[in-house]
Design an enzyme around this catalytic site. Structure first.
Site, PDB file in Angstrom:
ATOM      1  N   ARG A 281       1.033  -1.338   0.020  1.00  0.00           N
ATOM      2  CA  ARG A 281       0.031  -0.117  -0.061  1.00  0.00           C
ATOM      3  C   ARG A 281       0.942   1.256   0.033  1.00  0.00           C
ATOM      4  O   ARG A 281       0.522   2.164  -0.793  1.00  0.00           O
ATOM      5  CB  ARG A 281      -1.057  -0.014   1.224  1.00  0.00           C
TER       6      ARG A 281
ATOM      7  N   SER B 153      -4.755   5.599   5.516  1.00  0.00           N
ATOM      8  CA  SER B 153      -4.331   3.960   5.568  1.00  0.00           C
ATOM      9  C   SER B 153      -4.176   3.654   4.204  1.00  0.00           C
ATOM     10  O   SER B 153      -3.249   2.652   4.235  1.00  0.00           O
ATOM     11  CB  SER B 153      -5.393   3.376   6.206  1.00  0.00           C
TER      12      SER B 153
ATOM     13  N   GLU C 136     -19.019   4.208   0.323  1.00  0.00           N
ATOM     14  CA  GLU C 136     -18.151   3.648  -1.040  1.00  0.00           C
ATOM     15  C   GLU C 136     -18.967   3.599  -2.420  1.00  0.00           C
ATOM     16  O   GLU C 136     -18.379   3.745  -3.554  1.00  0.00           O
ATOM     17  CB  GLU C 136     -17.575   2.531  -0.589  1.00  0.00           C
TER      18      GLU C 136
ATOM     19  N   PHE D  21     -14.183  -2.911   1.858  1.00  0.00           N
ATOM     20  CA  PHE D  21     -15.204  -1.985   1.781  1.00  0.00           C
ATOM     21  C   PHE D  21     -15.503  -1.418   0.270  1.00  0.00           C
ATOM     22  O   PHE D  21     -16.486  -1.461  -0.476  1.00  0.00           O
ATOM     23  CB  PHE D  21     -15.224  -0.818   2.636  1.00  0.00           C
TER      24      PHE D  21
ATOM     25  N   HIS E  28      -5.229  -3.214   2.253  1.00  0.00           N
ATOM     26  CA  HIS E  28      -5.455  -3.955   3.412  1.00  0.00           C
ATOM     27  C   HIS E  28      -6.201  -5.427   2.801  1.00  0.00           C
ATOM     28  O   HIS E  28      -7.064  -5.782   3.623  1.00  0.00           O
ATOM     29  CB  HIS E  28      -6.330  -3.252   4.339  1.00  0.00           C
TER      30      HIS E  28
ATOM     31  N   ASP F  59      -7.455  -6.035  13.532  1.00  0.00           N
ATOM     32  CA  ASP F  59      -8.798  -5.482  13.380  1.00  0.00           C
ATOM     33  C   ASP F  59      -9.876  -6.697  13.031  1.00  0.00           C
ATOM     34  O   ASP F  59     -11.258  -6.361  13.217  1.00  0.00           O
ATOM     35  CB  ASP F  59      -8.661  -4.521  12.010  1.00  0.00           C
TER      36      ASP F  59
ATOM     37  N   GLN G  56     -12.771  -6.148   8.583  1.00  0.00           N
ATOM     38  CA  GLN G  56     -11.915  -5.498   7.692  1.00  0.00           C
ATOM     39  C   GLN G  56     -10.997  -6.196   6.774  1.00  0.00           C
ATOM     40  O   GLN G  56     -10.291  -5.596   6.110  1.00  0.00           O
ATOM     41  CB  GLN G  56     -10.948  -4.396   8.723  1.00  0.00           C
TER      42      GLN G  56
ATOM     43  N   ARG H  47      -1.381  -4.423   3.925  1.00  0.00           N
ATOM     44  CA  ARG H  47      -1.049  -3.621   5.077  1.00  0.00           C
ATOM     45  C   ARG H  47       0.365  -3.866   5.308  1.00  0.00           C
ATOM     46  O   ARG H  47       0.851  -2.859   5.407  1.00  0.00           O
ATOM     47  CB  ARG H  47      -2.041  -3.894   6.092  1.00  0.00           C
TER      48      ARG H  47
END
Ligand SMILES: Cc1ncc(C[n+]2csc(CCOP(=O)(O)OP(=O)(O)O)c2C)c(N)n1
Ligand SMILES: Cc1ncc(C[n+]2csc(CCOP(=O)(O)OP(=O)(O)O)c2C)c(N)n1
Ligand SMILES: [Mg+2]
Ligand SMILES: [Mg+2]
Lengths: 312, 315, 315, 312
Positions: free
Chosen positions: B10, B37, B58, B83, B109, B117, B121, B167
């Protein structure tokens, strides 16, 4: 509110709307399926847009400065196709291929198949977001086009509509206009029985829009409500900076803008309409939400329209 | 072998995106309140006028990107992979894929290596969803260098793409840079006994598995399938013909992911015994990334085990 | 052979649901302003207090169903397959699948045989999405009789399910009723040369293909894979072993559908040449159902062709 | 508005809230990750719910008549876990396993892993819909429980929230309460910079709710706002029928109900709060949206709380 067009021939627009209605009915009857009710309720507004308010050029469907029209309630595709044909985007003969295999006139509007279509729709709730994107692009490029998006009232059940509404207000998109064809019905019945929208104008106002309610079949009211000034991004940039929308110079006038204290808000038009408008036996008869008229019904409907019928 | 850890993919995405932003004024970026993030924050900082934070919405974000693309912009759209794909899917379907618009989606992620998390997630279905969008290209880079190449390729690719990044810091697989091409497998190691196909973090695991197998006298070919779609069917056919068995590893549900794409291609063109490493109809849970990868079997050991099983069948 | 047309599977669903409503007071039904099309209208008429029209808001509908299930109700949730799966996916993921709640989703107008309405209403990815929900069972019945059995099985099944039903009248495959069992293939025809696996409308097409092949001296086994998940891997292994080649046909994208599930199972347990009939990374368009099925290759002819190709490879 | 509990010991509730804050900080520090900011802003409300307003029984987490609490902003899980432990749903020692492999205390609340949790959340926007379902079930079964759902203000960006809001009003769910923890921040920054929510109370009102704005750290205001009367479905059925909610007998009283003309509307509480409330260096410092305190920060924070600090 004054329009930028000094003399509007309202009768001409009413005639145009009647022609759209005729084309809608013929095309759906020929296809044997389709959605007459919501096409007819939208006809006056679509006529006012395509034959009056929109700056567009049938020979340049990709003209970067064109005003945009997105039919978010995509099942009313026939009225859009009728308008595009009447404007000369394509030959009116094509209307008879609606919903046929290989036709660019898909059951719901398709950018891929028919480039003058502004957005592919048919899954309700998506068009206003696309409109926000087009309006943002206009601001980014400093162009003065406007984006008009037509939604169904039932469609306002969709949360995405409110996400889009919130984001349009956040970004101060004064070049965006949402028109709700508030015909009081959705697929399964009246909106207040299926999913009550309550005070719809209040919802748009609470979401930061400059909302007005009009009679969507009163051509004078329609024309007046659609006359949203072109954005003057230079002035608004000077007044507010890039990241958030700001006051649009002196370009905004009239009662609505005054009421808004000149705030840079997108315009929402709640157009009270009659589903099936123009054909007595379709008006308020939700059976015609999504079924084609029979040959006999078509004849009666066309006769009514020709006689001036319920359309005026 | 312990490969040195490089940047998180990322992070590499964020840096590559800012770099692209300097070269291409038509690039705009949208994020769903996760720019810190997803690392679109670098682009946002440098090009605030071309960055749009769309908040936690989203579905709208995807539609807005479609509108921007319709006006000639090239939007990069980011959020957590879970998401972005799961909440924006219908908008990707109708407003983007059906319309054939040039929008780039980058989900961060991805996989379960996001860790603590937990399930909501963790994205274990994003590749399956992206593959179910006709016309979409789907890329899952293995390290920072591959990510840089993939993000540039995505920008050049005419049409919608989905890119998954992760991540945690990723082991470096391409210390000398990655020659990524859309639709082409990258052979990282040659071998004639079995083929290991992987992408994302599982590429490093596959290389480790190949080394373990080598110690047992088994020579494994390793293919980085960063390009999930289009898929390099010729490389797979050659692998099937030349090695006689294939194991596919991915940080994803088995249903609809890379393994299923490879299985169909191989079954159609050159059937050989296959093994699959991935999540078998289960979500993971909270925990440290390494713990989760171990508990849910996303490891070099599991890949090597599957390779041995496949070899036994192939003989 | 021309099989007699029976009820549309959505019609059979609506009738079975009303019947179940009489027997089981815990069943409640939710619809997204499509009850006249999904045929939940029968239930709504008989049990207005247990029917909730949630308007055009599929995401919320899925979450509301989760809440009802949390309180002991058994919700059946319907809309067009495309809107239900594509707009409710994240809610199915977190509020239902992750929570392990007992909600039944029934998507109507599945596939491209919905016809004239066109791409936005045609569901070609619903099975891929449903399979990507851990713990979900996925069923695609072939005719009215299978639908009745599947809907009852779904009600009995402890856990979330997705059922796909269709718009047009469906050829009758089970004139004497269907003995559907979760996780079990139904063998409709025996044969030793090749196996045709199908579900939904493609079952009738597979039977037609088998008859055409028989005229060429090829004996095809036909398996109705109404239970996509759980999948009858034993029946597939036996088919691979005994017939040496498998063709899978579905009214769905190839990516992530029945074919991909079968391919992974076969590749793992008993690799044989396979062929796949479905939509290859493309949406369809508006047109009459039969026209679309023909243009997009969802036909007995295409199945027979693939079978011949597979046979040539297997020899 | 009067509460049904004659004597409320507000100081006791304030102490409870402080204990929740302490537990939140300790648990997140032990885990090494988590979301302090939004857990702290919600602590007073959560305390008022679990130690005063909710009818619940730690020995019967599945009691059909229990009042329900759904934490839609699932990242604030620590404050929920702290409350559940303090009520005796499980041993407080478990709090130190937060986010550890195999722990029922998942990073975001999970029904599957911890049954007293009412809904699995973590993907923002979903909890209110689940609450609508639980409230509908209550009406269907004629039970008098209430369902409280806590949302973040950033979370109100999600369209699903407005879908749920519309449906709750449509079905007259007077047993449903939405509490917005309006702490003014979302992940990337202040809500009015990231996605301006505008006049949030107006939005809920326009969506058919009985909306009030309170200070979410003033325990007296919190307790008063949460005191929503139990539904009397018999009376409401008699007055209005099954398909739509109606007036809830004489059970509703106070200013809000009066203002609503006694209408059967769900209650929305916009609780103005401070993100990171109770710890001076976390208050309004969005760095602590999603990072754990260091050991040193934890000590400072605990000392502040023990001293009564910013919490009162
Ligand atoms: C997401 C989605 N859900 C459901 C449908 C099916 N559908 C087509 S038209 C319609 C009713 C639309 O009502 P409204 O927006 O009021 O349109 P109008 O009355 O103008 O026809 C529905 C539910 C759809 N097209 N998209
Ligand atoms: C659907 C979804 N999008 C994004 C996120 C990532 N995320 C976690 S917390 C957060 C900000 C939430 O802000 P708010 O609701 O105001 O919560 P609070 O300020 O109380 O922490 C975001 C964007 C998420 N969890 N779910
Ligand atoms: Mg309507
Ligand atoms: Mg907040």
């Amino acid at each position: 509110m004054t329009t930028t067009h000094p003399a509007v021939d309202l009768d001409r627009l009413r005639d145009r709307a009647r022609e759209l209605r005729r084309a809608v009915l013929e095309m759906i009857a020929a296809a044997g399926s389709g959605h007459p009710g919501g096409s007819l309720s939208a006809a006056d507004i679509v006529a006012a847009l395509f034959f009056h308010e929109l700056r567009h050029d049938p020979h340049r469907p990709d003209w970067p400065d064109r005003d945009r029209f997105i039919l978010s309630k995509g099942h009313a595709a026939p009225v859009l196709y009728a308008a595009l044909a009447a404007c000369g985007y394509f030959d009116a003969g094509l209307l008879r291929t609606l919903r046929r295999l290989g036709s660019p006139l898909q059951g719901h509007p398709s950018v891929r198949d028919l480039p003058p279509v502004e957005a592919s729709t048919g899954s309700l709730g998506q068009g206003l977001s696309v409109g926000v994107g087009e309006a943002l692009a206009g601001r980014l490029d400093g162009r003065d086009y406007r984006v008009f998006v037509m939604l169904g009232d039932g469609e306002c059940d969709e949360g995405q509509v409110w996400e889009a509404a919130m984001s349009a207000a956040h970004y101060g998109l004064i070049n965006l206009v949402a028109i709700v064809d508030a015909n009081g019905f959705q697929l399964d019945g009246p909106t207040d029985e299926i999913m009550d929208l309550g005070r719809l104008e209040e919802k748009w106002t609470a979401f930061g829009w400059d909302a007005v309610t009009i009679d969507g079949h009163d051509m004078a009211q329609v024309v007046r409500a659609l006359a949203v000034p072109r954005p003057d991004w230079g002035a608004s940039r000077a007044a507010g900076g890039a990241a958030r929308g700001a006051v649009a110079g002196g370009a905004m006038s009239g009662a609505a803008a005054e009421a808004a204290g000149g705030a840079a808000r997108p315009r929402a038009i709640i157009a009270r309409t009659v589903k099936g408008k123009g054909v007595s036996f379709m008006e308020g008869n939700n059976e015609f939400h999504g079924r084609a008229p029979t040959a006999e019904e078509l004849q009666r409907a066309l006769a009514e329209l020709a006689a001036g019928g319920a359309a005026r | 072998m312990t490969r040195p850890l490089g940047l998180a993919t990322r992070e590499a995405y964020g840096l590559a995106l800012a770099e692209l932003g300097r070269e291409r004024p038509e690039i705009v970026v949208l994020d769903g309140d996760l720019s810190k993030s997803t690392m679109t924050k670098y682009f946002a900082k440098e090009f605030p006028d071309r960055f749009f934070n769309m908040g936690i919405a989203e579905a709208n974000m995807v539609g807005v990107a479609a509108g921007l693309a319709r006006c000639g912009k090239v939007p990069f759209v980011s959020s957590f992979a879970a998401f972005l794909m799961c909440k924006g899917f219908d908008q990707m379907r109708v407003s983007v894929a059906y319309a054939g618009l040039n929008v780039k989606f980058v989900g961060s992620h991805g996989g379960i290596s996001i860790g603590e998390d937990g399930v909501s997630q963790q994205s274990v279905e994003d590749v399956a969803l992206a593959r179910a969008l006709p016309g979409f290209a789907v890329f899952v880079p293995a390290d920072e260098h591959a990510t840089r190449a993939v993000v540039r390729a995505a920008a050049d690719h005419p049409g919608p793409c989905y890119v998954r990044v992760g991540r945690p810091k990723a082991p470096v697989v391409y210390p000398d840079g990655c020659d990524f091409r859309v639709g082409r497998a990258i052979q990282l190691r040659d071998g004639g006994d079995v083929t290991l196909v992987a992408n994302g973090l599982m590429v490093a695991a596959a290389l480790d598995a190949a080394e373990a197998l080598a110690r047992e006298g088994v020579e494994a070919r390793v293919l980085d399938m960063a390009s999930v779609k289009p898929l390099d069917e010729d490389a797979l056919e050659a692998a099937a013909r030349e090695t006689g068995g294939i194991v596919v590893a991915e940080e994803h549900l088995l249903a609809g992911g890379l393994g299923s794409a490879v299985a169909m291609s191989v079954a159609r063109r050159r059937p050989v015994p296959m093994g699959f490493v991935g999540l078998d109809d289960t979500y993971a849970e909270s925990g440290r990334p390494e713990e989760l990868m171990a508990k849910y079997g996303l490891t070099a050991e599991r890949i090597a085990e599957e390779a041995r099983r496949v070899l036994a069948l192939a003989r």
